[in-house]
Design an enzyme around this catalytic site. Structure first.
Site, short mmCIF file in Angstrom:
data_model
loop_
_atom_site.label_atom_id
_atom_site.label_comp_id
_atom_site.label_asym_id
_atom_site.label_seq_id
_atom_site.Cartn_x
_atom_site.Cartn_y
_atom_site.Cartn_z
N LYS C 26 0.84 -1.20 0.00
CA LYS C 26 0.00 0.00 0.00
C LYS C 26 0.88 1.25 0.00
O LYS C 26 1.91 1.31 0.70
CB LYS C 26 -0.90 -0.01 1.23
CG LYS C 26 -1.98 1.08 1.25
CD LYS C 26 -2.92 0.88 2.45
CE LYS C 26 -4.00 1.96 2.48
NZ LYS C 26 -4.89 1.80 3.65
N SER C 101 -9.78 2.15 2.90
CA SER C 101 -8.86 2.84 2.03
C SER C 101 -7.88 1.91 1.31
O SER C 101 -7.18 2.36 0.39
CB SER C 101 -8.07 3.90 2.81
OG SER C 101 -7.32 3.28 3.81
N SER C 125 -10.10 -0.11 7.13
CA SER C 125 -9.50 0.01 5.79
C SER C 125 -8.87 -1.23 5.20
O SER C 125 -8.52 -1.21 4.03
CB SER C 125 -8.47 1.13 5.79
OG SER C 125 -9.13 2.37 5.93
#
Lengths: 48, 97, 435
Positions: C26, C101, C125
């Site tokens: 990420k 997210s 997330s």
């Protein structure tokens, strides 16, 4: 194009050990899948 | 709790060092209001004598040995600085000329 | 590619279980030499000068980092629509959001681009996108994994975690990245057990609690049906199931938004154009700050900074931030009480399946409501996983399994037993058949 990535990591390690493929093949596979799909999915940013 | 006025929104923006336009201030006032209402719910709860939780683990001060170790190389640190000179970061004047 | 070829030369005896396997990271986790943007304009072109501890651990495990994956800007969002770079599409239906997210992380694994990714979870997330994309996502106990090198959103809530297509691989990856770290004073000095050794397949006698608040109004009938069926499966496998209550659940969202925004407003104050990232043109320093941040940050990020700044300003501190931290204690105590008698807590990960892209963008409240099942877990700091447990209108449904502090092994045992008895984790979206 089918992907190797429906295998578990244990199956992938087995395939590597049996010389069915190399780590370079796996890496190439990842790039190929991303090339083919990511235009529509948008998950990846930079590549190494 | 009173609803936020555009002036209050602009004051908060100044504290946050965010330049905002009048339209943005109006939009933020509405959006912050919706969230503020949400937060007012918490007032329903009786929290007398309840300790605030700032950390879920009982963490105490974590120290390392007081032995000097090498810091970051300055040239490396400067790699991402837009403007620098002689190992110093350059910025515009604090007071406008 | 040279790196991959070099790895091929390493003898098999020296290779660990993850050696040579590809992974996506990420983009809020710093990777030395690879641009790291947090999906924000304010960090475009930022080249980190060090790598996060988890990235170092991936390197030690021999994994091949293929690239950085998309996310909501600074991890703020539930649909990956707040990325300043580009949108992410759910591989099960391109018109739908992957969740956020960690939308890129979940979508990449779901589409079969890579078998592993790392995501981060502050309010859901990892778990919510895992549920929307039909994959396995674990948020570890707070402090289990080092946050050194994770660009901070809310320091008392953030955790990095693994996303994979099956439970065992998830356990392997967590084993690789977990552990105390001298660079992160909030990391826990608790031994990392072998999670894989705990995958016995046996959950006979396991005590499962289902909070009534998690199957109440707001959860769609379709999701409820799949989750109830999954709970029946756990009973078939020998677990006992009881209904319990987590009475302060409904206050979690309000507490979460105040705490996370307050912490975020402080953490994001470092983005000022001075030492790294985007720098606006300005005549004086004050304008430099104002313009850099105004031009560099997206709307959602600004909104959270505004709320956080407001919460922390003198005059509202007691009513907002401190009150929220007290409510947080009450939420934590709800979990503590249930865990005195039960081993795990289960329920749906999300109230609905993935929504259409653009559907919620105008109403922050709808988007926020998608967090209600996940944020109490972050507030309490307990670990939780989302695993695929069925489909509703052909979109994946996630089952959330919550455990006691540092009991990720128990969570994995339950998830693995469920996986062995079902076939949902083998389902693939149509993207797998690409020519």
């Amino acid at each position: 194009m089918m992907s190797l990535f429906d295998k578990t990591s244990a199956q992938l390690q087995e395939a590597l050990k049996n010389k069915e493929m190399t780590i370079a093949d796996l890496t190439t596979e990842a790039y190929a899948r991303i090339d083919a799909l990511d235009g529509e999915i948008g998950a990846f940013f930079s590549f190494k | 709790m009173a609803k936020l006025s555009v002036e209050e929104v602009k004051h908060v923006a100044k504290l946050a060092r965010l330049a905002i336009t009048d339209e943005e201030a109006e939009k933020f006032a509405t959006q912050l209001d919706a969230i503020t209402d949400f937060a007012n719910e918490l007032q329903e709860l009786d929290t007398t004598n309840v300790e605030p939780t700032t950390h879920v683990l009982p963490v105490h001060n974590v120290f390392r040995e007081d032995i000097p170790v090498k810091g970051l190389d300055r040239d490396v640190v400067m790699k991402n600085v837009k403007e620098h000179q002689d190992g110093l970061v350059k910025v515009p004047p604090i007071i406008a000329q | 590619m040279e790196e991959a070829a070099a790895k091929d030369q390493v003898p098999f005896e020296e290779r660990g279980p993850l050696f040579g396997l590809p992974i996506g990271v990420k983009d809020n986790i710093v990777t030395e030499g690879i641009e790291t943007t947090c999906a924000s304009k304010i960090l475009e072109g930022f080249n980190p000068i060090y790598s996060a501890t988890v990235v170092e651990k991936l390197r030690k495990a021999g994994m091949v980092t293929i690239g950085k994956v998309n996310m909501d800007e600074f991890a703020m969002g539930s649909a990956n629509e707040n990325s300043a770079i580009k949108k992410v599409h759910n591989p099960w239906d391109f018109d739908r959001a992957p969740g956020g997210s960690s939308g890129g992380s979940a979508a990449a694994v779901s589409a079969g681009e890579v078998p592993f990714t790392l995501g981060s979870d502050t309010g859901g997330s990892i778990r919510q996108p895992a549920a929307f994309c039909g994959v396995v996502g674990m948020k570890p106990t707070y402090g289990r994994v080092s946050r050194y090198g994770l660009v901070a959103f809310a320091s008392s809530l953030d955790q990095i975690g693994p996303i994979t297509r099956n439970v065992r691989d998830n356990a392997l990856l967590l084993e690789a990245i977990a552990g105390v770290d001298e660079h992160d004073s909030t990391s826990a000095n608790v031994e990392v057990p072998s999670y894989v050794d705990q995958l016995t397949g046996d959950i006979k006698g396991l005590k499962v609690a289902v909070p009534k608040e998690y199957l109440a109004e707001g959860v769609s009938e379709g999701v409820k049906a799949q989750v109830l069926a999954a709970i029946e499966k756990l009973k078939e496998l020998g677990a006992t199931v009881d209904e319990v209550s987590l009475p302060h659940s409904k206050y979690a969202l309000a507490a979460y938004y105040i705490i996370s925004s307050s912490e975020a407003s402080s953490n994001l104050s470092r983005f000022d154009g001075i030492r790294y990232g985007f720098r606006a043109e300005a005549d004086n320093l004050e304008d430099l700050y104002l313009q850099t941040r105004a031009q560099g940050f997206g709307d959602e990020v600004k909104r959270r900074i505004m709320l956080g700044t407001y919460s922390l300003s003198a005059g509202t501190y007691d009513a907002y931030y401190k009150k929220a931290q007290q409510v947080r204690t009450l939420i934590k105590q709800d979990f503590d009480k249930v865990f005195e008698e039960y081993d795990v807590i289960v329920g749906p990960t999300t109230p609905t399946t993935a929504f259409k892209l653009g559907e919620n963008l105008d109403d922050p409240m709808t988007v926020y409501a998608n967090d209600i099942l996940t944020v109490p877990i972050n507030l309490a700091g307990v670990p939780a996983i989302s695993i695929p447990c069925g489909f509703d209108n052909e979109m994946p449904v996630g089952l959330q399994i919550i455990g006691k502090y540092f009991e990720e092994g128990t969570i994995y045992r339950v998830a693995d037993a469920f996986e062995k008895a079902t076939d949902f984790h083998n389902a693939k979206p149509q993207t797998w058949e690409v020519k």
